[in-house]
Design a protein around this motif. Structure first.
Motif, PDB file in Angstrom:
ATOM      1  N   PHE A  17       0.852  -1.188   0.000  1.00  0.00           N
ATOM      2  CA  PHE A  17       0.000   0.000   0.000  1.00  0.00           C
ATOM      3  C   PHE A  17       0.885   1.234   0.000  1.00  0.00           C
ATOM      4  N   VAL A  18       0.257   2.377  -0.182  1.00  0.00           N
ATOM      5  CA  VAL A  18       0.945   3.661  -0.063  1.00  0.00           C
ATOM      6  C   VAL A  18       0.487   4.313   1.231  1.00  0.00           C
ATOM      7  N   ARG A  19       1.456   4.674   2.032  1.00  0.00           N
ATOM      8  CA  ARG A  19       1.171   5.347   3.300  1.00  0.00           C
ATOM      9  C   ARG A  19       1.227   6.855   3.073  1.00  0.00           C
ATOM     10  N   VAL A  20       0.164   7.553   3.442  1.00  0.00           N
ATOM     11  CA  VAL A  20       0.105   9.008   3.339  1.00  0.00           C
ATOM     12  C   VAL A  20       0.219   9.558   4.756  1.00  0.00           C
ATOM     13  N   LEU A  21       1.265  10.330   5.002  1.00  0.00           N
ATOM     14  CA  LEU A  21       1.598  10.769   6.350  1.00  0.00           C
ATOM     15  C   LEU A  21       1.652  12.291   6.424  1.00  0.00           C
ATOM     16  N   VAL A  22       0.974  12.865   7.401  1.00  0.00           N
ATOM     17  CA  VAL A  22       1.089  14.301   7.653  1.00  0.00           C
ATOM     18  C   VAL A  22       2.415  14.555   8.373  1.00  0.00           C
ATOM     19  N   ILE A  23       3.308  15.326   7.748  1.00  0.00           N
ATOM     20  CA  ILE A  23       4.608  15.575   8.385  1.00  0.00           C
ATOM     21  C   ILE A  23       4.788  17.014   8.837  1.00  0.00           C
ATOM     22  N   GLU A  24       3.956  17.929   8.352  1.00  0.00           N
ATOM     23  CA  GLU A  24       4.067  19.314   8.801  1.00  0.00           C
ATOM     24  C   GLU A  24       2.742  20.024   8.594  1.00  0.00           C
ATOM     25  N   VAL A  25       2.388  20.885   9.539  1.00  0.00           N
ATOM     26  CA  VAL A  25       1.160  21.668   9.472  1.00  0.00           C
ATOM     27  C   VAL A  25       1.489  23.122   9.776  1.00  0.00           C
ATOM     28  N   LEU A  74      -4.248  24.739   1.755  1.00  0.00           N
ATOM     29  CA  LEU A  74      -5.628  24.257   1.802  1.00  0.00           C
ATOM     30  C   LEU A  74      -6.618  25.242   1.191  1.00  0.00           C
ATOM     31  N   GLY A  75      -6.373  26.523   1.336  1.00  0.00           N
ATOM     32  CA  GLY A  75      -7.265  27.498   0.727  1.00  0.00           C
ATOM     33  C   GLY A  75      -7.068  27.596  -0.782  1.00  0.00           C
ATOM     34  N   PRO A  76      -5.895  28.076  -1.241  1.00  0.00           N
ATOM     35  CA  PRO A  76      -5.672  28.258  -2.685  1.00  0.00           C
ATOM     36  C   PRO A  76      -5.726  26.964  -3.491  1.00  0.00           C
ATOM     37  N   ASP A  77      -5.137  25.873  -2.957  1.00  0.00           N
ATOM     38  CA  ASP A  77      -5.041  24.629  -3.725  1.00  0.00           C
ATOM     39  C   ASP A  77      -6.290  23.762  -3.624  1.00  0.00           C
ATOM     40  N   MET A  78      -6.905  23.720  -2.440  1.00  0.00           N
ATOM     41  CA  MET A  78      -7.984  22.767  -2.184  1.00  0.00           C
ATOM     42  C   MET A  78      -9.355  23.424  -2.093  1.00  0.00           C
ATOM     43  N   GLY A  79      -9.387  24.744  -1.982  1.00  0.00           N
ATOM     44  CA  GLY A  79     -10.663  25.413  -1.807  1.00  0.00           C
ATOM     45  C   GLY A  79     -11.273  25.179  -0.441  1.00  0.00           C
ATOM     46  N   GLN A  80     -10.449  24.798   0.540  1.00  0.00           N
ATOM     47  CA  GLN A  80     -10.945  24.561   1.890  1.00  0.00           C
ATOM     48  C   GLN A  80     -10.819  25.840   2.715  1.00  0.00           C
ATOM     49  N   CYS A  81     -11.673  25.938   3.733  1.00  0.00           N
ATOM     50  CA  CYS A  81     -11.731  27.171   4.511  1.00  0.00           C
ATOM     51  C   CYS A  81     -10.723  27.204   5.649  1.00  0.00           C
ATOM     52  N   CYS A  82      -9.952  26.115   5.836  1.00  0.00           N
ATOM     53  CA  CYS A  82      -9.036  26.054   6.985  1.00  0.00           C
ATOM     54  C   CYS A  82      -8.015  27.187   6.947  1.00  0.00           C
ATOM     55  N   GLY A  83      -7.473  27.475   5.775  1.00  0.00           N
ATOM     56  CA  GLY A  83      -6.525  28.560   5.645  1.00  0.00           C
ATOM     57  C   GLY A  83      -5.099  28.187   5.931  1.00  0.00           C
ATOM     58  N   GLY A  84      -4.847  26.953   6.325  1.00  0.00           N
ATOM     59  CA  GLY A  84      -3.492  26.532   6.626  1.00  0.00           C
ATOM     60  C   GLY A  84      -2.854  25.804   5.455  1.00  0.00           C
ATOM     61  N   ALA A  85      -1.725  25.153   5.751  1.00  0.00           N
ATOM     62  CA  ALA A  85      -1.007  24.376   4.749  1.00  0.00           C
ATOM     63  C   ALA A  85      -0.556  23.069   5.383  1.00  0.00           C
ATOM     64  N   VAL A  86      -0.566  22.013   4.601  1.00  0.00           N
ATOM     65  CA  VAL A  86      -0.207  20.673   5.077  1.00  0.00           C
ATOM     66  C   VAL A  86       0.836  20.081   4.146  1.00  0.00           C
ATOM     67  N   THR A  87       1.888  19.507   4.727  1.00  0.00           N
ATOM     68  CA  THR A  87       2.885  18.784   3.955  1.00  0.00           C
ATOM     69  C   THR A  87       2.680  17.298   4.180  1.00  0.00           C
ATOM     70  N   LEU A  88       2.534  16.559   3.084  1.00  0.00           N
ATOM     71  CA  LEU A  88       2.279  15.123   3.147  1.00  0.00           C
ATOM     72  C   LEU A  88       3.456  14.355   2.566  1.00  0.00           C
ATOM     73  N   ALA A  89       3.761  13.230   3.190  1.00  0.00           N
ATOM     74  CA  ALA A  89       4.714  12.274   2.633  1.00  0.00           C
ATOM     75  C   ALA A  89       3.939  11.096   2.080  1.00  0.00           C
ATOM     76  N   PHE A  90       4.252  10.706   0.848  1.00  0.00           N
ATOM     77  CA  PHE A  90       3.647   9.547   0.200  1.00  0.00           C
ATOM     78  C   PHE A  90       4.728   8.475   0.095  1.00  0.00           C
TER      79      PHE A  90
END
Length: 312
Positions: A17-25, A74-90
């Motif tokens: 499988f592919v593990r998707v991990l939140v590494i930075e917020v 999350l706002g510009p790329d995803m259209g989500q209202c959170c306003g933050g940014a998330v870095t994911l490792a795949f």
């Protein structure tokens, strides 16, 4: 949050499988660093927060052949209202990879040089001291602390409240649950992998099997059995103990446990009644409030602070 090798090893039984991990917020985000999701071609397990971010992460994970790191605003790329940014490792995961992991942390290159940089060695030293509590990306290497074994949690009674407790607690990776009652017919036909059923004509005879660092939840069908369990657990040693019942029941139990030779200080370590009365007396309401208390205690011990978040 730390990597749980036992859970990942169990997941590989369903294939790579592919593990998707939140590494930075940065700022407001659905989940915290260390949150993960496992993605197969036809199914997923876990969550990094749901919504558009998770949908896009699943799409990117399927078909992935090599590790990569990607940042999402999350706002510009995803259209989500959170306003933050998330870095994911795949990261593609295979059973052979997990079998080689040893030590207090798992470090591997994620686009960085194959030779381990000094910054990574410093992160491994932090892990050995217990100072590394979440995944970090340093000079193209991903380093994760290895999680300790789950805490032992013993649930006494497989009635309505016992079943509700197991249903709420078993999906969480924090506990290895031992579930005791008087007969096999008392249990559901199928149990989660982290739940071990224990059967005895007198379940109190099983208390000697519980490690002294275990937490106990006593929710049997019998007041006499509840009292015997409290007596044996007080003599065994425990990290925490909760008993279902009313204040009247607990007052009677306190008198009987004192007569059995236990001190007031010992007896006061048992929490009774369990559950938040403001949430109600339904089995599911009791289970939710007990789980919340256990999680709160565990996070305080681990030094995990709550972060602002969103879900969509």
């Amino acid at each position: 949050m730390s990597i749980r090798l036992d859970l990942l090893t169990e997941a590989t039984k369903r294939g790579p499988f592919v593990r998707v991990l939140v590494i930075e917020v940065k700022g407001s985000a659905p989940r915290e660093p260390g949150a993960e999701m496992l993605v197969w071609a036809d199914q997923t397990q876990g969550t990094i927060g749901g919504g558009t971010l998770e949908y896009e992460a699943i799409a990117r994970a399927r078909g992935l052949r090599a590790p990569k790191v990607e940042r999402f605003a999350l706002g510009p790329d995803m259209g989500q209202c959170c306003g933050g940014a998330v870095t994911l490792a795949f990261e593609p995961v295979h059973a052979e990879t997990l079998a080689k992991i040893d030590g207090p942390a798992f470090a591997r290159p994620f686009g960085g040089a194959p030779d381990m940089p000094l910054a990574v060695r410093q992160a491994l030293a932090e892990a050995r001291r217990g100072a590394l509590t979440a995944p970090v990306l340093r000079e193209g290497w991903l380093i994760e602390p290895i999680a300790p074994p789950p805490d032992p949690l013993w649930i006494w009674g497989a009635g309505h409240v016992g079943r509700a407790l197991v249903n709420v607690l078993s999906p969480l990776p924090d506990w290895a649950i031992s579930w005791a009652d008087t007969g096999a017919e008392r249990f559901p036909d199928t149990l989660p992998p982290n739940v071990t059923p224990l059967i005895a004509e007198n379940p109190a005879d099983l208390v000697s099997l519980a490690p002294p660092q275990a937490r106990h939840l006593i929710v049997t069908f019998s007041h006499a059995l509840d009292l015997e369990l409290c007596h044996h657990i007080l003599g065994r040693g425990f990290a925490g103990c909760g008993l279902i019942g009313s204040q009247t029941k607990w007052s009677r139990f306190q008198r009987r446990l004192t007569e059995l030779g236990h001190s007031s200080a010992q007896i006061s370590r048992i929490a009774c009644p369990i559950g938040d009365p403001l949430l109600g007396k339904a089995p599911q309401a009791i289970a939710i409030s007990v789980a919340a208390a256990l999680l709160r205690e565990r996070n305080i011990r681990a030094g995990t602070a709550a972060k602002e978040g969103c879900t969509g």
